[in-house]
Design a protein around this motif. Structure first.
Motif, mmCIF file in Angstrom:
data_model
loop_
_atom_site.group_PDB
_atom_site.id
_atom_site.type_symbol
_atom_site.label_atom_id
_atom_site.label_comp_id
_atom_site.label_asym_id
_atom_site.label_seq_id
_atom_site.Cartn_x
_atom_site.Cartn_y
_atom_site.Cartn_z
ATOM 1 N N LEU A 68 -17.262 4.195 -11.895
ATOM 2 C CA LEU A 68 -16.039 3.615 -11.344
ATOM 3 C C LEU A 68 -14.825 3.980 -12.191
ATOM 4 C CD1 LEU A 68 -17.376 0.094 -10.298
ATOM 5 C CD2 LEU A 68 -16.493 1.855 -8.760
ATOM 6 N N LYS A 69 -14.970 3.939 -13.503
ATOM 7 C CA LYS A 69 -13.855 4.298 -14.391
ATOM 8 C C LYS A 69 -13.435 5.748 -14.167
ATOM 9 C CE LYS A 69 -14.452 1.111 -18.301
ATOM 10 N NZ LYS A 69 -14.768 1.021 -19.756
ATOM 11 N N LEU A 70 -14.428 6.637 -14.111
ATOM 12 C CA LEU A 70 -14.107 8.049 -13.902
ATOM 13 C C LEU A 70 -13.432 8.256 -12.547
ATOM 14 C CD1 LEU A 70 -14.306 11.015 -14.789
ATOM 15 C CD2 LEU A 70 -16.587 11.091 -13.736
ATOM 16 N N THR A 71 -13.947 7.584 -11.532
ATOM 17 C CA THR A 71 -13.369 7.718 -10.190
ATOM 18 C C THR A 71 -11.934 7.205 -10.149
ATOM 19 O OG1 THR A 71 -15.559 7.453 -9.199
ATOM 20 C CG2 THR A 71 -13.662 7.115 -7.769
ATOM 21 N N LEU A 72 -11.694 6.054 -10.755
ATOM 22 C CA LEU A 72 -10.370 5.439 -10.685
ATOM 23 C C LEU A 72 -9.333 6.246 -11.456
ATOM 24 C CD1 LEU A 72 -11.293 1.653 -10.995
ATOM 25 C CD2 LEU A 72 -10.475 2.855 -8.972
ATOM 26 N N TRP A 73 -9.662 6.656 -12.686
ATOM 27 C CA TRP A 73 -8.627 7.350 -13.466
ATOM 28 C C TRP A 73 -8.367 8.756 -12.931
ATOM 29 C CZ3 TRP A 73 -8.564 11.928 -15.943
ATOM 30 C CH2 TRP A 73 -9.731 12.480 -16.462
ATOM 31 N N THR A 74 -9.408 9.424 -12.441
ATOM 32 C CA THR A 74 -9.166 10.746 -11.858
ATOM 33 C C THR A 74 -8.391 10.634 -10.542
ATOM 34 O OG1 THR A 74 -11.389 10.655 -10.878
ATOM 35 C CG2 THR A 74 -11.139 11.883 -12.939
ATOM 36 N N SER A 75 -8.665 9.610 -9.753
ATOM 37 C CA SER A 75 -7.937 9.422 -8.490
ATOM 38 C C SER A 75 -6.470 9.117 -8.748
ATOM 39 C CB SER A 75 -8.577 8.290 -7.673
ATOM 40 O OG SER A 75 -9.908 8.593 -7.326
ATOM 41 N N ILE A 76 -6.199 8.271 -9.744
ATOM 42 C CA ILE A 76 -4.807 7.969 -10.092
ATOM 43 C C ILE A 76 -4.102 9.210 -10.613
ATOM 44 C CG2 ILE A 76 -3.348 6.660 -11.677
ATOM 45 C CD1 ILE A 76 -5.396 4.384 -11.485
ATOM 46 N N ALA A 77 -4.783 9.967 -11.479
ATOM 47 C CA ALA A 77 -4.186 11.185 -12.025
ATOM 48 C C ALA A 77 -3.886 12.186 -10.912
ATOM 49 C CB ALA A 77 -5.124 11.808 -13.057
ATOM 50 N N VAL A 78 -4.814 12.345 -9.993
ATOM 51 C CA VAL A 78 -4.622 13.285 -8.880
ATOM 52 C C VAL A 78 -3.468 12.830 -7.991
ATOM 53 C CG1 VAL A 78 -5.689 14.066 -6.732
ATOM 54 C CG2 VAL A 78 -6.955 14.207 -8.871
ATOM 55 N N ALA A 79 -3.375 11.533 -7.721
ATOM 56 C CA ALA A 79 -2.289 11.028 -6.882
ATOM 57 C C ALA A 79 -0.933 11.270 -7.534
ATOM 58 C CB ALA A 79 -2.496 9.534 -6.612
ATOM 59 N N LEU A 80 -0.838 11.069 -8.840
ATOM 60 C CA LEU A 80 0.425 11.280 -9.546
ATOM 61 C C LEU A 80 0.793 12.766 -9.593
ATOM 62 C CD1 LEU A 80 0.041 8.745 -12.509
ATOM 63 C CD2 LEU A 80 1.388 8.487 -10.413
ATOM 64 N N ILE A 81 -0.199 13.613 -9.849
ATOM 65 C CA ILE A 81 0.064 15.058 -9.860
ATOM 66 C C ILE A 81 0.529 15.520 -8.481
ATOM 67 C CG2 ILE A 81 -0.993 17.333 -10.113
ATOM 68 C CD1 ILE A 81 -2.834 16.082 -12.250
ATOM 69 N N LEU A 210 -10.792 8.715 -3.968
ATOM 70 C CA LEU A 210 -11.750 7.655 -4.284
ATOM 71 C C LEU A 210 -13.115 7.908 -3.651
ATOM 72 C CD1 LEU A 210 -9.831 4.252 -4.000
ATOM 73 C CD2 LEU A 210 -10.836 5.253 -6.058
ATOM 74 N N GLY A 211 -13.105 8.387 -2.417
ATOM 75 C CA GLY A 211 -14.365 8.540 -1.709
ATOM 76 C C GLY A 211 -14.876 9.967 -1.602
ATOM 77 N N MET A 227 -20.240 11.909 -13.255
ATOM 78 C CA MET A 227 -20.692 11.270 -12.026
ATOM 79 C C MET A 227 -19.616 10.333 -11.483
ATOM 80 S SD MET A 227 -24.026 8.869 -11.300
ATOM 81 C CE MET A 227 -25.106 10.071 -12.071
ATOM 82 N N VAL A 228 -19.064 10.688 -10.337
ATOM 83 C CA VAL A 228 -18.103 9.812 -9.672
ATOM 84 C C VAL A 228 -18.869 8.793 -8.839
ATOM 85 C CG1 VAL A 228 -16.255 11.513 -9.644
ATOM 86 C CG2 VAL A 228 -17.890 11.425 -7.757
ATOM 87 N N SER A 229 -18.153 7.820 -8.307
ATOM 88 C CA SER A 229 -18.810 6.714 -7.614
ATOM 89 C C SER A 229 -19.562 7.153 -6.366
ATOM 90 C CB SER A 229 -17.764 5.651 -7.241
ATOM 91 O OG SER A 229 -17.204 5.077 -8.393
ATOM 92 N N SER A 230 -19.019 8.147 -5.644
ATOM 93 C CA SER A 230 -19.701 8.599 -4.431
ATOM 94 C C SER A 230 -21.073 9.192 -4.748
ATOM 95 C CB SER A 230 -18.832 9.617 -3.692
ATOM 96 O OG SER A 230 -18.531 10.721 -4.539
ATOM 97 N N LEU A 252 -14.957 0.109 -4.258
ATOM 98 C CA LEU A 252 -14.058 1.198 -3.847
ATOM 99 C C LEU A 252 -13.192 0.773 -2.669
ATOM 100 C CD1 LEU A 252 -16.378 4.332 -4.066
ATOM 101 C CD2 LEU A 252 -14.704 3.530 -5.735
ATOM 102 N N LEU A 253 -13.773 0.009 -1.750
ATOM 103 C CA LEU A 253 -13.007 -0.492 -0.605
ATOM 104 C C LEU A 253 -11.864 -1.389 -1.068
ATOM 105 C CD1 LEU A 253 -12.639 -0.909 2.464
ATOM 106 C CD2 LEU A 253 -14.309 -2.781 2.289
ATOM 107 N N LEU A 254 -12.137 -2.271 -2.004
ATOM 108 C CA LEU A 254 -11.094 -3.161 -2.532
ATOM 109 C C LEU A 254 -10.001 -2.364 -3.238
ATOM 110 C CD1 LEU A 254 -13.276 -6.085 -3.930
ATOM 111 C CD2 LEU A 254 -11.904 -6.079 -1.836
ATOM 112 N N ALA A 255 -10.384 -1.329 -3.962
ATOM 113 C CA ALA A 255 -9.397 -0.479 -4.638
ATOM 114 C C ALA A 255 -8.500 0.217 -3.624
ATOM 115 C CB ALA A 255 -10.101 0.540 -5.524
ATOM 116 N N SER A 256 -9.069 0.655 -2.511
ATOM 117 C CA SER A 256 -8.279 1.309 -1.468
ATOM 118 C C SER A 256 -7.325 0.327 -0.805
ATOM 119 C CB SER A 256 -9.206 1.922 -0.415
ATOM 120 O OG SER A 256 -10.036 2.904 -0.976
ATOM 121 N N VAL A 257 -7.804 -0.879 -0.518
ATOM 122 C CA VAL A 257 -6.952 -1.897 0.115
ATOM 123 C C VAL A 257 -5.799 -2.270 -0.806
ATOM 124 C CG1 VAL A 257 -6.894 -4.289 0.932
ATOM 125 C CG2 VAL A 257 -8.790 -2.795 1.577
ATOM 126 N N LEU A 258 -6.079 -2.416 -2.100
ATOM 127 C CA LEU A 258 -5.021 -2.744 -3.055
ATOM 128 C C LEU A 258 -3.976 -1.642 -3.108
ATOM 129 C CD1 LEU A 258 -3.911 -4.592 -5.275
ATOM 130 C CD2 LEU A 258 -5.375 -3.393 -6.907
#
Length: 276
Positions: A68-81, A210-211, A227-230, A252-258
């Motif tokens: 989950l940590k790897l998925t969240l920080w990489t997703s945030i980094a990708v979104a910002l980039i 995320l997914g 290993m990402v969450s998927s 992951l669903l809650l993270a997407s809704v937030l």
């Protein structure tokens, strides 16, 4: 024709419109319930099938937390980039003219049409052991970021591009004629108008990251450090732990809704700013 006779078709027409609206609303509600609401409800039910304690034990296990940590920080980094480079790319495509512009437009849409597992193979050929560039990042955490950047490339570009096309250039020219610098024009005029589309593009890129599964499966692998969450969810299903897979999926669903809630607030602010 009497007054009563001439007025009678109107109530009948209004009743027909109400019936049509009710039918359309019913079909839409049924469709969304079958496609979205019921699967989500089934997922939540499955995640709590063994109780809240079992749910927490799964999502708080070291393997799940690491994924989950790897998925969240990489997703945030990708979104910002994507927010930065995607906006720049959209700006170049709209405001500049150059040879090969149509080709660049087509390349940006390629991740939409390309199967993600094929994307993983492409990335292996470019950044793997036989990299023609001499750079080997396969099976590392940077590989996760590169794979997610590849599949989320179009979202911000395609969300910002129409807003740039429709933007009133006269406002920018007027501000520049009054002595405003380029950064001031961007901050006070361009950026507020881009914010709703930019927020939507960031949300879509973040949710996709995320997914994401296919593009990271071979390129980043299923190692404990990559290993990402998927991929973790797939391993839980293969081991027969459907409840554990559902529990991580709910996180992951809650993270997407937030994320969608935050972006919705940003878009509302942008709409109020544009209206004012």
């Amino acid at each position: 024709m009497t007054t009563a006779e001439s007025a009678s078709p109107r109530p009948i027409r209004m009743q027909g419109e109400r019936a049509s609206t009710a039918l359309s609303l019913g079909l839409t509600t049924t469709y969304l319930s079958l496609i979205v609401a019921l699967p989500i409800a089934a997922l939540i039910f499955e995640s709590t099938n063994d109780g809240a304690r079992a749910f927490w034990d799964v999502v708080s296990s070291p393997e799940a937390v690491a994924a989950l940590k790897l998925t969240l920080w990489t997703s945030i980094a990708v979104a910002l980039i994507n927010a930065v480079l995607g906006t720049i790319t959209a700006w170049v495509l709209v405001r500049d003219s150059f040879r090969g512009k149509a080709l660049v437009n087509a390349v940006i849409d390629l991740p939409f049409a390309l199967p993600t597992i094929v994307a993983s193979l492409i990335l292996i050929e470019l950044w793997g052991d036989k990299s023609p560039l001499g750079v080997h990042i396969a099976l590392t955490q940077p590989a996760v970021v590169v794979a997610l950047l590849f599949v989320t490339l179009p979202f911000v570009v395609r969300a910002v591009q129409p807003l740039l096309i429709e933007m009133d250039r006269e406002m920018e020219e007027a501000a520049a004629s009054l002595g405003a610098g380029g950064f001031t024009v961007f901050r006070r005029i361009i950026f507020p108008n881009l914010l709703p589309g930019l927020g939507a593009g960031i949300a879509l890129a973040y949710a996709r990251a995320l997914g994401e599964y296919g593009s990271v499966l071979l390129f980043a692998g299923g190692l404990p450090s990559t290993m990402v969450s998927s991929v973790f969810i797939r391993q839980q299903i293969e081991s027969g732990n459907d409840t554990g897979a559902a529990a991580v999926s709910v996180v992951l669903l809650l993270a997407s809704v937030l994320c969608l809630a935050v972006v919705s607030l940003i878009q509302r602010w942008g709409s109020r700013h544009e209206a004012s």
